[in-house]
Design a protein around this motif. Structure first.
Motif, PDB file in Angstrom:
ATOM      1  N   UNK A   1       0.879  -1.187   0.116  1.00  0.00           N
ATOM      2  CA  UNK A   1      -0.011   0.045  -0.018  1.00  0.00           C
ATOM      3  C   UNK A   1       0.917   1.106   0.141  1.00  0.00           C
ATOM      4  N   UNK A   2       1.682   1.128   0.744  1.00  0.00           N
ATOM      5  CA  UNK A   2       2.780   2.541   1.085  1.00  0.00           C
ATOM      6  C   UNK A   2       3.608   2.658  -0.561  1.00  0.00           C
ATOM      7  N   UNK A   3       3.995   1.592  -1.119  1.00  0.00           N
ATOM      8  CA  UNK A   3       4.538   1.666  -2.490  1.00  0.00           C
ATOM      9  C   UNK A   3       3.539   2.377  -3.509  1.00  0.00           C
TER      10      UNK A   3
ATOM     11  N   UNK B   1      -1.275  -2.549  -8.760  1.00  0.00           N
ATOM     12  CA  UNK B   1      -1.247  -4.133  -9.052  1.00  0.00           C
ATOM     13  C   UNK B   1      -1.176  -5.150  -8.190  1.00  0.00           C
ATOM     14  N   UNK B   2       0.043  -4.909  -7.382  1.00  0.00           N
ATOM     15  CA  UNK B   2       0.384  -5.987  -6.114  1.00  0.00           C
ATOM     16  C   UNK B   2      -0.766  -5.992  -5.172  1.00  0.00           C
ATOM     17  N   UNK B   3      -1.370  -4.706  -4.910  1.00  0.00           N
ATOM     18  CA  UNK B   3      -2.449  -4.675  -3.850  1.00  0.00           C
ATOM     19  C   UNK B   3      -3.356  -6.103  -3.702  1.00  0.00           C
TER      20      UNK B   3
ATOM     21  N   UNK C   1       5.108 -17.119  -6.236  1.00  0.00           N
ATOM     22  CA  UNK C   1       4.793 -16.205  -7.326  1.00  0.00           C
ATOM     23  C   UNK C   1       4.784 -14.884  -7.445  1.00  0.00           C
ATOM     24  N   UNK C   2       4.508 -14.285  -5.981  1.00  0.00           N
ATOM     25  CA  UNK C   2       4.599 -12.872  -5.773  1.00  0.00           C
ATOM     26  C   UNK C   2       5.939 -12.321  -5.903  1.00  0.00           C
ATOM     27  N   UNK C   3       6.959 -13.238  -5.107  1.00  0.00           N
ATOM     28  CA  UNK C   3       8.341 -12.821  -5.332  1.00  0.00           C
ATOM     29  C   UNK C   3       8.591 -12.783  -6.705  1.00  0.00           C
ATOM     30  N   UNK C   4       8.274 -13.612  -7.502  1.00  0.00           N
ATOM     31  CA  UNK C   4       8.785 -13.791  -8.927  1.00  0.00           C
ATOM     32  C   UNK C   4       8.316 -12.642  -9.737  1.00  0.00           C
ATOM     33  N   UNK C   5       7.107 -12.118  -9.397  1.00  0.00           N
ATOM     34  CA  UNK C   5       6.577 -11.147  -9.978  1.00  0.00           C
ATOM     35  C   UNK C   5       7.297  -9.650  -9.690  1.00  0.00           C
TER      36      UNK C   5
END
Length: 124
Positions: A53-55, A64-66, A104-108
């Motif tokens: 959220x801060x990013x 997109x990552x939220x 998957x989040x780490x890869x993204x």
């Protein structure tokens, strides 16, 4: 950078959870260790969501990552509730799903950083 670190911590915390689950089944102090690892996963999920959220908001980054971070946090809460209720038939597979989601989040996050390198300066 902070998002990458938060997701690395999340993935490492999830990696330790099945190790402590094995200790839970085989040693007297295993329940305490597994509980500590659960707190670590929860803290990492909260940290990941807050950093995401801060990013996005003050940092001007992508939103997109939220959704994956919020979904991950919700599934983490479900995982904790299933563990407390001792519903192992759902607790185990959900743990595997959470680890897969974290990878998957780490890869993204890792590939997104490489796809948009910072510009070093004007080229002449």
């Amino acid at each position: 950078m902070f998002l990458r670190v938060a997701i690395i911590l999340q993935t490492v915390a999830l990696f330790t959870a099945p190790i402590t689950a094995g200790l839970l089944l085989s040693s007297p102090g295993g329940r305490t260790l597994h509980s500590v690892s659960a707190y670590g996963v929860f803290a990492a999920a909260v940290l990941s969501l807050v950093v995401t959220i801060l990013v996005w908001r003050p940092g001007g980054g992508s939103s997109r990552p939220i959704l994956p971070a919020a979904g991950f946090f919700g599934l983490t809460l479900a995982q904790i509730a299933l563990g407390i209720a001792d519903v192992k038939t759902l607790h185990f597979p959900l743990g595997v799903l959470l680890f897969g989601m974290s990878v998957l989040q780490l890869r993204q996050v890792w590939t997104a950083r490489r796809a948009h390198p910072a510009v070093a300066g004007p080229t002449s």
